[in-house]
Design a protein around this motif. Structure first.
Motif, PDB file in Angstrom:
ATOM      1  N   PHE A 253       0.825  -1.211   0.000  1.00 22.90           N
ATOM      2  CA  PHE A 253       0.000   0.000   0.000  1.00 22.90           C
ATOM      3  C   PHE A 253       0.861   1.263   0.000  1.00 22.90           C
ATOM      4  O   PHE A 253       0.524   2.256  -0.658  1.00 22.90           O
ATOM      5  CB  PHE A 253      -0.938  -0.013   1.207  1.00 22.90           C
ATOM      6  CG  PHE A 253      -2.020  -1.035   1.117  1.00 22.90           C
ATOM      7  CD1 PHE A 253      -3.247  -0.728   0.561  1.00 22.90           C
ATOM      8  CD2 PHE A 253      -1.807  -2.337   1.561  1.00 22.90           C
ATOM      9  CE1 PHE A 253      -4.249  -1.680   0.452  1.00 22.90           C
ATOM     10  CE2 PHE A 253      -2.803  -3.300   1.461  1.00 22.90           C
ATOM     11  CZ  PHE A 253      -4.023  -2.978   0.891  1.00 22.90           C
ATOM     12  N   GLU A 254       1.972   1.225   0.745  1.00 22.46           N
ATOM     13  CA  GLU A 254       2.827   2.410   0.804  1.00 22.46           C
ATOM     14  C   GLU A 254       3.490   2.685  -0.550  1.00 22.46           C
ATOM     15  O   GLU A 254       3.598   3.833  -0.974  1.00 22.46           O
ATOM     16  CB  GLU A 254       3.885   2.242   1.888  1.00 22.46           C
ATOM     17  CG  GLU A 254       3.328   2.067   3.285  1.00 22.46           C
ATOM     18  CD  GLU A 254       2.420   3.198   3.732  1.00 22.46           C
ATOM     19  OE1 GLU A 254       2.502   4.312   3.154  1.00 22.46           O
ATOM     20  OE2 GLU A 254       1.618   2.977   4.649  1.00 22.46           O
ATOM     21  N   ASN A 255       3.945   1.632  -1.226  1.00 28.20           N
ATOM     22  CA  ASN A 255       4.519   1.821  -2.555  1.00 28.20           C
ATOM     23  C   ASN A 255       3.483   2.375  -3.522  1.00 28.20           C
ATOM     24  O   ASN A 255       3.785   3.226  -4.371  1.00 28.20           O
ATOM     25  CB  ASN A 255       5.065   0.493  -3.094  1.00 28.20           C
ATOM     26  CG  ASN A 255       6.373   0.087  -2.458  1.00 28.20           C
ATOM     27  OD1 ASN A 255       7.181   0.932  -2.073  1.00 28.20           O
ATOM     28  ND2 ASN A 255       6.602  -1.214  -2.332  1.00 28.20           N
ATOM     29  N   LEU A 256       2.250   1.885  -3.399  1.00 28.45           N
ATOM     30  CA  LEU A 256       1.165   2.362  -4.248  1.00 28.45           C
ATOM     31  C   LEU A 256       0.925   3.853  -4.020  1.00 28.45           C
ATOM     32  O   LEU A 256       0.871   4.649  -4.966  1.00 28.45           O
ATOM     33  CB  LEU A 256      -0.100   1.566  -3.942  1.00 28.45           C
ATOM     34  CG  LEU A 256      -1.381   1.967  -4.665  1.00 28.45           C
ATOM     35  CD1 LEU A 256      -1.351   1.469  -6.102  1.00 28.45           C
ATOM     36  CD2 LEU A 256      -2.611   1.417  -3.944  1.00 28.45           C
ATOM     37  N   GLU A 257       0.791   4.247  -2.759  1.00 27.08           N
ATOM     38  CA  GLU A 257       0.538   5.660  -2.457  1.00 27.08           C
ATOM     39  C   GLU A 257       1.739   6.530  -2.816  1.00 27.08           C
ATOM     40  O   GLU A 257       1.573   7.658  -3.295  1.00 27.08           O
ATOM     41  CB  GLU A 257       0.195   5.819  -0.983  1.00 27.08           C
ATOM     42  CG  GLU A 257      -1.193   5.337  -0.620  1.00 27.08           C
ATOM     43  CD  GLU A 257      -1.661   5.903   0.702  1.00 27.08           C
ATOM     44  OE1 GLU A 257      -2.484   6.829   0.699  1.00 27.08           O
ATOM     45  OE2 GLU A 257      -1.192   5.412   1.741  1.00 27.08           O
ATOM     46  N   ASN A 258       2.931   6.013  -2.576  1.00 26.71           N
ATOM     47  CA  ASN A 258       4.133   6.764  -2.929  1.00 26.71           C
ATOM     48  C   ASN A 258       4.140   7.091  -4.417  1.00 26.71           C
ATOM     49  O   ASN A 258       4.421   8.230  -4.827  1.00 26.71           O
ATOM     50  CB  ASN A 258       5.376   5.951  -2.553  1.00 26.71           C
ATOM     51  CG  ASN A 258       6.655   6.757  -2.647  1.00 26.71           C
ATOM     52  OD1 ASN A 258       6.664   7.971  -2.451  1.00 26.71           O
ATOM     53  ND2 ASN A 258       7.742   6.073  -2.961  1.00 26.71           N
ATOM     54  N   ALA A 259       3.793   6.103  -5.236  1.00 27.38           N
ATOM     55  CA  ALA A 259       3.739   6.303  -6.683  1.00 27.38           C
ATOM     56  C   ALA A 259       2.607   7.252  -7.066  1.00 27.38           C
ATOM     57  O   ALA A 259       2.744   8.079  -7.979  1.00 27.38           O
ATOM     58  CB  ALA A 259       3.584   4.973  -7.401  1.00 27.38           C
ATOM     59  N   LEU A 260       1.476   7.143  -6.379  1.00 28.40           N
ATOM     60  CA  LEU A 260       0.334   8.003  -6.672  1.00 28.40           C
ATOM     61  C   LEU A 260       0.685   9.472  -6.469  1.00 28.40           C
ATOM     62  O   LEU A 260       0.472  10.312  -7.357  1.00 28.40           O
ATOM     63  CB  LEU A 260      -0.842   7.618  -5.774  1.00 28.40           C
ATOM     64  CG  LEU A 260      -2.060   8.546  -5.808  1.00 28.40           C
ATOM     65  CD1 LEU A 260      -2.744   8.483  -7.169  1.00 28.40           C
ATOM     66  CD2 LEU A 260      -3.041   8.190  -4.688  1.00 28.40           C
ATOM     67  N   TYR A 261       1.234   9.799  -5.304  1.00 27.69           N
ATOM     68  CA  TYR A 261       1.514  11.199  -4.992  1.00 27.69           C
ATOM     69  C   TYR A 261       2.682  11.745  -5.809  1.00 27.69           C
ATOM     70  O   TYR A 261       2.592  12.854  -6.360  1.00 27.69           O
ATOM     71  CB  TYR A 261       1.792  11.353  -3.495  1.00 27.69           C
ATOM     72  CG  TYR A 261       0.581  11.082  -2.634  1.00 27.69           C
ATOM     73  CD1 TYR A 261      -0.564  11.869  -2.743  1.00 27.69           C
ATOM     74  CD2 TYR A 261       0.565  10.026  -1.729  1.00 27.69           C
ATOM     75  CE1 TYR A 261      -1.683  11.611  -1.968  1.00 27.69           C
ATOM     76  CE2 TYR A 261      -0.550   9.764  -0.949  1.00 27.69           C
ATOM     77  CZ  TYR A 261      -1.677  10.557  -1.083  1.00 27.69           C
ATOM     78  OH  TYR A 261      -2.782  10.297  -0.316  1.00 27.69           O
ATOM     79  N   SER A 262       3.758  10.994  -5.910  1.00 22.07           N
ATOM     80  CA  SER A 262       4.912  11.498  -6.657  1.00 22.07           C
ATOM     81  C   SER A 262       4.568  11.659  -8.131  1.00 22.07           C
ATOM     82  O   SER A 262       5.002  12.629  -8.777  1.00 22.07           O
ATOM     83  CB  SER A 262       6.110  10.559  -6.482  1.00 22.07           C
ATOM     84  OG  SER A 262       5.834   9.270  -6.995  1.00 22.07           O
TER      85      SER A 262
END
Length: 295
Positions: free
Chosen positions: A42-51
């Protein structure tokens, strides 16, 4: 009043063809390492979403799309938080840490990004809540709780001052099982490194509940030729679950629904777990105003 699944949301902004639900490489072992890698998913997913959104849209893009002048700066801070969390979890797991995958996010503008961010941040909070029961290491539990409280702040900020929705749905947040939360997140994952460890999860066929309104009937459909008629839709809201039978291809949304609830199709009128769920997960959101009255 809004109702959607993440796939249905994607179709609203014209990118559903890019969404692929990968088959999970399921592992039956739920230990602390697996849970940390689950969180990393989930953190990798959100990291990619925001960046990705911040690299795509400038300050002027945010303002010209009607968003507050200060919103992009706050998203920069959230993005920095995500990078920090990914770094902490990755260093804790070590060489077997889950690596970032390939993602497809269907936003086309800053405002469609903020809507998507609201959905995904809420799902991440639900994922952490649902996974907490399995953590055995008290230090990991404290860290997870610290991350969870920050992520809930992110979700509330995105929902309320940015998107003008509700910052909460009631007195309690809603926990989701490992499979339910992963099913929602996986719809944005198009592929992962073959070296990534397996997770103790699998995905459900997608479920759509269209044009939901509290106390009213809404059409229900499920993917993979899953039959809905005669089955039940379980609505998860806070710490409560409400079961409603599907009749004539429709389900009556619980009259007390407010804010976000998560719905799955189940063959039981009293149990909604991996042994009974046949499709899911639909995200149903029914907005209410500052006086707690549904809109």
């Amino acid at each position: 009043m809004r109702t959607t699944t993440l796939i249905a949301y994607a179709s609203l902004i014209g990118a559903v063809s890019a969404i692929v639900v990968p088959e999970a490489r399921s592992s039956s072992t739920i230990d602390d390492t697996a849970l940390l890698n689950y969180a990393l998913t989930f953190e990798n997913l959100e990291n990619a979403l925001y960046s990705g959104a911040l690299s795509s849209f400038s300050q002027d893009d945010f303002v010209n799309d009607g968003l507050p002048t200060w919103s992009r700066g706050r998203f920069e801070q959230i993005s920095a938080h995500e990078q920090t969390i990914v770094g902490l979890l990755s260093s804790t797991v070590g060489s077997s840490a889950m690596q970032a995958c390939d993602y497809s996010f269907p936003y086309t503008s800053p405002s469609s990004f903020t809507e998507l961010a609201e959905l995904i941040s809420g799902v991440t909070v639900a994922a952490y809540l649902g996974a907490a029961q399995y953590i055995t290491n008290k230090d990991f539990l404290t860290t997870a709780a610290s991350v969870l409280s920050t992520k809930a702040r992110h979700a509330a900020w995105i929902a309320a001052p940015v998107n003008k929705h509700n910052a909460w749905s009631g007195a309690f947040d809603t926990p989701l099982s490992l499979n339910a939360a992963y099913t929602l997140a996986a719809q944005y994952i198009t592929g992962c490194p073959s070296s990534n460890p397996s997770l103790p999860v699998s995905t459900y066929p997608s479920l759509t509940i269209a044009n939901a309104s509290a106390g009213q009937a809404a059409a229900v459909t499920a993917a993979n030729n899953v039959t809905t008629e005669g089955q039940y839709v379980a609505f998860f809201s806070g710490l409560s679950t409400t079961f409603v039978q599907v009749q004539g291809g429709q389900v009556v949304i619980p009259s007390g629904s407010m804010g976000i609830s998560y719905a799955v199709l189940t063959n039981s009128n009293s149990t909604a777990d991996d042994s009974t769920i046949t499709a899911g997960v639909a995200v149903v959101q029914i907005d209410f105003n500052s006086n707690g009255i549904r809109e």
